[in-house]
Design a protein around this motif. Structure first.
Motif, mmCIF file in Angstrom:
data_model
loop_
_atom_site.group_PDB
_atom_site.id
_atom_site.type_symbol
_atom_site.label_atom_id
_atom_site.label_comp_id
_atom_site.label_asym_id
_atom_site.label_seq_id
_atom_site.Cartn_x
_atom_site.Cartn_y
_atom_site.Cartn_z
ATOM 1 N N VAL A 15 -4.029 -39.872 -34.490
ATOM 2 C CA VAL A 15 -4.389 -39.121 -33.180
ATOM 3 C C VAL A 15 -3.385 -38.070 -32.877
ATOM 4 N N TYR A 16 -2.206 -38.608 -33.172
ATOM 5 C CA TYR A 16 -0.970 -37.483 -32.833
ATOM 6 C C TYR A 16 -0.240 -37.440 -34.202
ATOM 7 N N VAL A 17 0.111 -36.168 -34.644
ATOM 8 C CA VAL A 17 0.666 -35.632 -35.742
ATOM 9 C C VAL A 17 2.021 -34.716 -35.500
ATOM 10 N N GLU A 18 3.080 -35.108 -35.845
ATOM 11 C CA GLU A 18 4.385 -34.162 -35.297
ATOM 12 C C GLU A 18 5.326 -34.364 -36.532
ATOM 13 N N ALA A 19 5.914 -33.243 -36.648
ATOM 14 C CA ALA A 19 7.149 -32.887 -37.884
ATOM 15 C C ALA A 19 8.392 -33.315 -37.131
ATOM 16 N N GLY A 20 9.246 -34.123 -38.021
ATOM 17 C CA GLY A 20 10.455 -34.365 -37.628
ATOM 18 C C GLY A 20 11.600 -34.080 -38.679
ATOM 19 N N TYR A 21 12.797 -34.159 -38.508
ATOM 20 C CA TYR A 21 13.964 -34.212 -39.286
ATOM 21 C C TYR A 21 14.768 -35.482 -39.652
ATOM 22 N N CYS A 22 15.392 -35.573 -40.855
ATOM 23 C CA CYS A 22 16.054 -36.786 -40.912
ATOM 24 C C CYS A 22 16.953 -36.458 -42.548
ATOM 25 N N GLU A 67 8.408 -24.560 -37.838
ATOM 26 C CA GLU A 67 7.239 -23.990 -38.343
ATOM 27 C C GLU A 67 6.204 -24.909 -38.414
ATOM 28 N N LEU A 68 6.578 -26.106 -38.821
ATOM 29 C CA LEU A 68 5.275 -27.287 -38.718
ATOM 30 C C LEU A 68 4.908 -27.484 -37.422
ATOM 31 N N ASN A 69 5.846 -27.737 -36.583
ATOM 32 C CA ASN A 69 5.456 -27.976 -35.430
ATOM 33 C C ASN A 69 4.412 -26.938 -34.456
ATOM 34 N N MET A 70 4.774 -25.582 -35.229
ATOM 35 C CA MET A 70 3.698 -24.600 -34.736
ATOM 36 C C MET A 70 2.519 -24.565 -35.106
ATOM 37 N N TYR A 71 2.285 -25.297 -36.269
ATOM 38 C CA TYR A 71 1.073 -25.148 -36.950
ATOM 39 C C TYR A 71 0.061 -25.932 -35.867
ATOM 40 N N GLN A 75 -4.116 -27.155 -39.573
ATOM 41 C CA GLN A 75 -3.217 -26.873 -40.581
ATOM 42 C C GLN A 75 -2.239 -28.108 -41.129
ATOM 43 N N LYS A 76 -1.997 -28.757 -40.229
ATOM 44 C CA LYS A 76 -1.070 -29.816 -40.475
ATOM 45 C C LYS A 76 -2.208 -30.863 -41.343
ATOM 46 N N GLU A 77 -3.470 -30.995 -40.970
ATOM 47 C CA GLU A 77 -4.103 -32.066 -41.824
ATOM 48 C C GLU A 77 -4.373 -31.418 -43.145
#
Length: 105
Positions: A15-22, A67-71, A75-77
C-alpha cells in the motif's frame, strides 16, 4: 570508502511505497524486521526493501532519494517491477541467488 544506498521500501500489502537513504543495507533490513514485529505501533509498518541503488557520494544519493520521493506511485511501481517483478524483499532475493549459485556450482 563508504557506500551510500538509496532504497525503496514497502509494507506487506504494497500500500505504501517510500524511498530512503542508508549506508548499511543489512542493518536497515534488520531494523525494518525488528520494527515490523512490534504489533502495537500505529505507524506504517514498512517490512521489506524492494529496490536499492548505490552511489559514490552522499550528495548524489540525497538527490536520487528526493527524486524518487517526487515520483508518482506508478513511476515507483514501474522502477520496482523492472528489476524485481515480484516485489520480493532484497534479503529474500540475495538468499535465493546464493542458493541458485550453490546448486549450479
Amino acid at each position: 570508502m563508504k557506500k551510500h544506498i538509496v532504497y525503496i521500501t514497502t509494507d506487506a500489502n504494497r500500500v505504501y511505497v517510500e524511498a530512503g537513504y542508508c549506508q548499511d543495507i543489512t542493518l536497515k533490513i534488520l531494523e525494518l524486521q525488528n520494527t515490523s514485529s512490534s504489533f502495537m505501533t500505529r505507524s506504517t509498518k514498512f517490512s521489506r526493501i524492494v529496490h536499492t541503488e548505490e552511489f559514490e557520494t552522499f550528495e548524489a544519493a540525497e538527490r536520487r532519494k528526493i527524486e524518487l520521493n517526487m515520483y508518482t506511485r506508478m513511476q515507483k511501481e514501474k522502477l520496482i517491477r523492472k528489476y524485481n517483478p515480484n516485489w520480493l524483499s532484497i534479503h529474500t532475493l540475495e538468499t535465493s541467488i546464493i542458493k541458485k549459485a550453490a546448486v549450479y556450482a
